[in-house]
Write a protein that holds these residues in place. Structure first.
Motif: not given
Length: 337
Positions: A255-272
């Motif tokens: 893959k030549k191009h990949v968008l890197r996204i960092k998700v804040p932990l305060w979003i990850v926790k309720p998403a889990a």
């Protein structure tokens, strides 16, 4: 000369099935412990013997082991990989990973069928969070403080096994295990293939890995070198940032191009939490859940593998780049990617 008998529990799984292949290649009389109805896609070799042990019922397990020993003799070696890494209810971790293991070793002791070596596959998660300030490596000398139900269940099983006088255990605590047939890292690789690399949290995270064949190599070196009553952390000895890991996956996928996204932990926790509730409604365990959140949150997975290097002379056959390339190739060949 009779072949040495080896039992590999959880043999239909990712690690178990790889261990079965190694046992066959090494000339052992190989018994695969699998539940009735388990997928035997990776257990097609006609030399494999099958056994379905009733870990939930110790009395039945005792009778099974007595019957087996009367007919075939005891197992010379046992590799206990059976267990669960995800569950609908957190109590299931303790029941399956601890209580079933306790039932099994108790039955072995009661029937006097203790093997020459009992390899227990635990997890680095049994330690809990590492030092996230100085990033000192996790070592076997540290007192474990697991912060997940999964980690606690593994530690309970470890401590029980260690409490048995003269029981010939070897406890292996692998870090992130990856390779062909694994479905956990597959999720991440599919995301990268779609052009998105997602990371949890912004603070520096250091990751460690072990290719499944290298883990299995350690298992059999412990058996063949007669290691007893020892515990080891298993990793390839290197460490990577999550970005470095994603870049290696990106390269392997071309893959030549990949968008890197960092998700804040305060979003990850309720998403889990939400994902876990959906899984409960559907009735199917999910990898992304509240018990997994502390693992995703953990910043320091560095670990000390010098005891493994000293006692076994261990050197991995695969660095992460080579392992990822081989894994991606297998995924593609089998239509997973």
């Amino acid at each position: 000369m009779n072949k040495k008998k080896i039992l590999i529990t959880g043999a239909s799984g990712f690690i178990g099935s790889t261990a079965v292949e190694k046992a066959l290649a090494s000339g052992y009389e190989t018994w695969a412990g699998v539940r009735a109805g388990s997928n035997k896609a990776y257990l097609q070799d006609e030399r494999i013997h099958f056994i379905d042990l009733s870990y939930a019922n110790k009395d039945k397990l005792v009778k099974q082991l007595q019957s087996f020993a009367a007919q075939y003799g005891r197992f010379d070696y046992i590799v206990h990989t059976a267990g669960i890494t995800k569950a609908l209810h957190k109590s299931d971790f303790e029941r399956v990973n601890y209580l079933y293991t306790k039932n099994f070793v108790d039955a072995l002791v009661e029937t006097r069928n203790i093997p020459d070596s009992f390899i227990f596959i635990s997890s680095l998660s049994a330690y809990g969070a590492g030092d996230e300030k100085g990033y000192t490596p996790i070592s076997t000398h540290q007192t474990p403080h697991p912060n997940t139900a999964y980690g606690r269940s593994k530690l309970l099983a470890e401590n029980y096994i260690k409490s048995l006088p003269d029981f010939p255990y070897v406890i292996l605590r692998p870090t992130g295990v990856y390779g062909p047939r694994d479905k956990d890292y597959l999720i991440l690789m599919r995301s990268v293939k779609k052009g998105i690399a997602v990371g949890a949290g912004f603070k520096k995270q250091l990751l460690t890995f072990i290719y499944v064949e290298d883990l299995v190599k350690v298992i059999f070196e412990c058996i063949e070198k007669g290691i007893r009553r020892k515990e080891y952390i298993v990793a390839d000895g290197d460490y990577y940032s999550d970005d470095e890991f994603n870049k290696l996956v990106q390269q392997a996928l071309g893959k030549k191009h990949v968008l890197r996204i960092k998700v804040p932990l305060w979003i990850v926790k309720p998403a889990a939490f939400i994902n876990e509730k959906i899984a409960a409604i559907v009735g199917k365990p999910t990898t992304f859940n509240t018990d997994k959140y502390p693992i995703m949150k953990q910043r320091n997975w560095l670990c000390d593998v010098t005891p493994l290097q000293y006692d076994l002379g261990f050197r991995p056959d695969y660095c992460l780049k080579e392992g990822i390339e081989k894994t991606v190739q297998w995924y593609k060949e089998n239509g997973w990617l």
